[in-house]
Design a protein around this motif. Structure first.
Motif, PDB file in Angstrom:
ATOM      1  N   GLU A  25      65.938  47.055  16.345  1.00 61.47           N
ATOM      2  CA  GLU A  25      64.558  47.299  16.748  1.00 61.47           C
ATOM      3  C   GLU A  25      63.637  46.116  16.466  1.00 61.47           C
ATOM      4  N   SER A  26      64.077  45.180  15.638  1.00 61.41           N
ATOM      5  CA  SER A  26      63.264  44.016  15.301  1.00 61.41           C
ATOM      6  C   SER A  26      63.126  43.100  16.517  1.00 61.41           C
ATOM      7  N   SER A  27      61.942  42.551  16.704  1.00 63.47           N
ATOM      8  CA  SER A  27      61.726  41.612  17.808  1.00 63.47           C
ATOM      9  C   SER A  27      62.129  40.195  17.413  1.00 63.47           C
ATOM     10  N   GLU A  28      62.440  39.981  16.145  1.00 64.44           N
ATOM     11  CA  GLU A  28      62.864  38.677  15.642  1.00 64.44           C
ATOM     12  C   GLU A  28      64.373  38.524  15.820  1.00 64.44           C
ATOM     13  N   PHE A  29      64.799  37.470  16.526  1.00 62.96           N
ATOM     14  CA  PHE A  29      66.223  37.209  16.696  1.00 62.96           C
ATOM     15  C   PHE A  29      66.729  36.427  15.491  1.00 62.96           C
ATOM     16  N   SER A  30      67.871  36.816  14.984  1.00 67.06           N
ATOM     17  CA  SER A  30      68.475  36.120  13.858  1.00 67.06           C
ATOM     18  C   SER A  30      69.942  35.854  14.159  1.00 67.06           C
ATOM     19  N   TYR A  31      70.349  34.588  14.070  1.00 65.33           N
ATOM     20  CA  TYR A  31      71.757  34.263  14.275  1.00 65.33           C
ATOM     21  C   TYR A  31      72.620  34.834  13.159  1.00 65.33           C
ATOM     22  N   ILE A  48      72.785  44.563  16.627  1.00 63.08           N
ATOM     23  CA  ILE A  48      72.951  46.011  16.703  1.00 63.08           C
ATOM     24  C   ILE A  48      72.206  46.635  15.531  1.00 63.08           C
ATOM     25  N   GLY A  49      71.443  47.677  15.808  1.00 61.28           N
ATOM     26  CA  GLY A  49      70.686  48.346  14.762  1.00 61.28           C
ATOM     27  C   GLY A  49      71.483  49.425  14.057  1.00 61.28           C
ATOM     28  N   ILE A  70      73.421  56.408  12.383  1.00 61.08           N
ATOM     29  CA  ILE A  70      74.060  55.729  11.256  1.00 61.08           C
ATOM     30  C   ILE A  70      73.552  54.297  11.208  1.00 61.08           C
ATOM     31  N   ILE A  71      73.055  53.904  10.039  1.00 63.47           N
ATOM     32  CA  ILE A  71      72.543  52.543   9.841  1.00 63.47           C
ATOM     33  C   ILE A  71      73.193  51.945   8.605  1.00 63.47           C
TER      34      ILE A  71
END
Length: 91
Positions: free
Chosen positions: A45-51, A56-57, A13-14
């Motif tokens: 799964e993204s390697s980019e961190f976002s505040y 959680i994917g 579930i996404i």
């Protein structure tokens, strides 16, 4: 199917747009109150961190296909309460 093998349904579930980590945890707690349903969160799964984004994917839902239809309807209602989601069944 071999004897003794258990038939289960597993769904990925996404949410789009993402929901926050706390919302995923709350969602999982609600769904796990349904008998014979297991919820597991998985990392983005993204390697980019976002505040501003979720770390959680999505989540995995696992349950036997024999759970009551009322439970399946309740699962969908709970999922929809948290936003727009898509589902992929794992084979």
């Amino acid at each position: 199917m071999h004897s003794g093998e258990i038939n289960i349904n597993q769904y990925k579930i996404i949410y789009n747009p993402d929901i926050a980590l706390a919302m995923y945890r709350e969602l999982a707690a609600h769904i796990e109150q349904i008998e014979d349903v297991k919820v597991e969160l998985f990392w983005q799964e993204s390697s980019e961190f976002s505040y501003l984004g979720s770390q959680i994917g999505g989540l995995w839902l696992t349950y036997a296909p024999t759970i009551p239809s009322e439970s399946q309807i309740l699962i969908k209602k709970i999922l929809s309460h948290y936003g727009t989601w898509t589902s992929d069944r794992k084979n």
